[in-house]
Design an enzyme around this catalytic site. Structure first.
Site, PDB file in Angstrom:
ATOM      1  N   ASP A  20       9.258   2.369   1.734  1.00  0.00           N
ATOM      2  CA  ASP A  20       8.097   3.153   2.152  1.00  0.00           C
ATOM      3  C   ASP A  20       7.906   2.907   3.642  1.00  0.00           C
ATOM      4  O   ASP A  20       7.388   1.884   4.055  1.00  0.00           O
ATOM      5  CB  ASP A  20       6.867   2.723   1.348  1.00  0.00           C
ATOM      6  N   PHE A  72       0.863  -1.190   0.000  1.00  0.00           N
ATOM      7  CA  PHE A  72       0.000   0.000   0.000  1.00  0.00           C
ATOM      8  C   PHE A  72       0.891   1.229   0.000  1.00  0.00           C
ATOM      9  O   PHE A  72       1.720   1.401   0.877  1.00  0.00           O
ATOM     10  CB  PHE A  72      -0.943   0.036   1.211  1.00  0.00           C
ATOM     11  N   LYS A 107       2.897   9.083   8.501  1.00  0.00           N
ATOM     12  CA  LYS A 107       1.968   8.814   9.615  1.00  0.00           C
ATOM     13  C   LYS A 107       2.471   9.262  10.995  1.00  0.00           C
ATOM     14  O   LYS A 107       1.951  10.202  11.565  1.00  0.00           O
ATOM     15  CB  LYS A 107       1.616   7.323   9.636  1.00  0.00           C
TER      16      LYS A 107
HETATM   17  C1  LIG Z   1      -0.830   5.160   4.952  1.00  0.00           C
HETATM   18  C2  LIG Z   1       0.236   4.771   4.025  1.00  0.00           C
HETATM   19  C3  LIG Z   1       0.508   5.526   2.853  1.00  0.00           C
HETATM   20  C4  LIG Z   1      -0.341   6.704   2.457  1.00  0.00           C
HETATM   21  O1  LIG Z   1      -0.243   7.761   3.359  1.00  0.00           O
HETATM   22  P1  LIG Z   1      -1.269   8.992   3.257  1.00  0.00           P
HETATM   23  O2  LIG Z   1      -0.771   9.953   4.279  1.00  0.00           O
HETATM   24  O3  LIG Z   1      -2.632   8.435   3.576  1.00  0.00           O
HETATM   25  O4  LIG Z   1      -1.200   9.512   1.876  1.00  0.00           O
HETATM   26  C5  LIG Z   1       1.574   5.153   2.081  1.00  0.00           C
HETATM   27  N1  LIG Z   1       2.344   4.091   2.393  1.00  0.00           N
HETATM   28  C6  LIG Z   1       2.109   3.346   3.498  1.00  0.00           C
HETATM   29  C7  LIG Z   1       3.030   2.209   3.825  1.00  0.00           C
HETATM   30  C8  LIG Z   1       1.052   3.653   4.347  1.00  0.00           C
HETATM   31  O5  LIG Z   1       0.805   2.892   5.428  1.00  0.00           O
END
Ligand SMILES: *Cc1c(COP(=O)(O)O)cnc(C)c1O
Length: 398
Positions: A223, A138, A252
């Site tokens: 990520d 994700f 986050k």
């Molecule tokens: C939540 C998340 C995103 C997206 O972050 P947003 O602030 O909602 O755009 C991207 N990568 C990972 C691994 C995430 O958990």
């Protein structure tokens, strides 16, 4: 009509219907707990989706925000500002990366990382511009991140989607090798997959990906939007595996609750020249002051170590619950990011029953729930949460 029902009516009248919310209106939080408008108290094992790492209403962050709000809110990046530079310093000094850029969300951080890697490909790899990402990953909701995310159900409704991403099985090094071509510029993966199921890879996999990228002059992008800032029991997720990426993305947990994202890179990957990228709000004094206070709090209060220790403690409790309930087929996680999987689609019943008991969790899949408490949580609070979980599960299944 209850206060809650009145707010639910406002939502259905005015807000785009995009998410099936749980039926409470949250009003206030403190530490590991939140309260709804009816005055009911909950232990919050969602943490704003792994955001409130230093606890709800942390006074250190509240102070920093209030002080910065009275001092200077926004300037644009045409000028130097102090909170931005202090935050850059604390993050670079505590990581293996050399440079940082601030933005406003996780998806935006990943967009920036992708742009940086493309520029790297143009400069250093004959225009290589293709990315390998993982199935069940994700990476966010912008169009490029819809393409990067290896889950077809996020993509099908929005076709045609941007090209340039190949998805391969996670935790399978050979799949990355097979998918690599001359035009592959980078591999982008989560060190632990969060939204895609709390999937923990082997150390050998991540080490192997690092070596493969080195051998092929490709960048390794982690990520760390969900794993960064202590979630896995190390300040950054890469430290849990002893593998240094060329680029990481954060969001986050970075701002302790305020929206801020970042990407960080090793000097060797810093291919941008002035004008290549930018942001109006990115690195804004307010969000940076909050993120600096949060990061400083994490470092000065041993929050990362607490996450590691409390993660151990939580996992023991979850495994005990598993051993008492044979319909729980898996308990997996790391630090304070955990998933509990059932042999059937009982997530909605378990969530509803646990809400009643005063425990909030994330319904990740029809048969899987995700637990991600604040990283400052105590043993007593985990005991209390495990009691509420036990009785919620028992009510949901009887
Ligand atoms: C939540 C998340 C995103 C997206 O972050 P947003 O602030 O909602 O755009 C991207 N990568 C990972 C691994 C995430 O958990």
């Amino acid at each position: 009509m209850s206060i809650t029902e009145q707010y639910k009516e406002l939502e259905s009248k005015y807000y785009m219907f995009l998410v099936r919310r749980q039926p409470m209106v949250l009003e206030r939080g403190e530490g590991a707990r939140v309260w709804d408008v009816e005055g009911k108290e909950y232990l919050d094992f969602t943490s704003g989706w792994a955001v409130n790492n230093v606890g709800h209403a942390n006074p250190a962050i509240a102070e920093a925000i209030a002080e910065q709000a009275r001092t200077l809110l926004q300037t644009s990046n045409q000028f130097y500002t102090i909170p931005q530079l202090k935050l850059a310093e604390i993050l670079v000094e505590n990581s293996c990366l050399d440079k940082i850029f601030f933005c406003n969300s996780g998806a935006e951080a990943n967009e920036g990382a992708i742009k940086l890697a493309k520029k790297f490909g143009k400069k250093n790899k004959n225009g290589a511009h293709h990315f390998i990402t993982a199935l069940n990953s994700f990476h966010g909701r912008t169009m490029n991140m819809v393409s990067a995310t290896g889950q077809p159900h996020y993509q099908e409704l929005f076709e045609p989607i941007p090209s340039g991403f190949t998805h391969v099985e996670y935790n399978n090094l050979q799949a990355i090798k097979d998918a690599t071509t001359d035009s592959t510029v980078a591999v982008m993966i989560e060190p632990v997959q969060g939204e895609g199921g709390v999937n923990i890879p082997s150390v050998d996999y991540l080490k192997g990906v690092r070596e493969w990228c080195d051998q092929n002059n490709m960048l390794l992008i982690f990520d760390e939007v969900q794993t960064g800032l202590g979630r896995l029991g190390t300040l950054f997720g890469y430290q849990s595996f002893g593998v240094e990426p060329d680029i990481i993305t954060l969001a986050k947990g970075l701002g302790g609750g305020v929206p801020i994202g970042a990407f960080m890179a090793k000097n060797s990957a810093c291919a941008f020249d002035p004008g290549d990228h930018g942001s109006t709000f990115g690195g804004n004094p307010l969000t940076c002051a909050a993120a600096h206070a949060s990061t400083k709090y994490i470092l000065e209060n041993d929050v990362v170590n607490n996450a590691a220790k409390m993660g151990e403690y939580l996992s023991e409790g979850l495994r005990k619950i598993q051993s008492d309930n044979e319909f729980i087929t898996d308990v997996r996680g790391m630090g304070l990011l955990w998933a509990v999987e059932f042999d059937s689609d009982i997530t909605p019943d378990v969530i509803a029953a646990c809400n009643e008991e005063g425990l909030l969790m994330n319904p990740m899949r029809p048969n899987t729930i995700r637990l991600m408490p604040v990283l400052t949580i105590t043993k007593e609070e985990i005991d209390e949460a495990l009691e509420r979980l036990t009785s919620g599960i028992s009510k949901a299944t009887n």
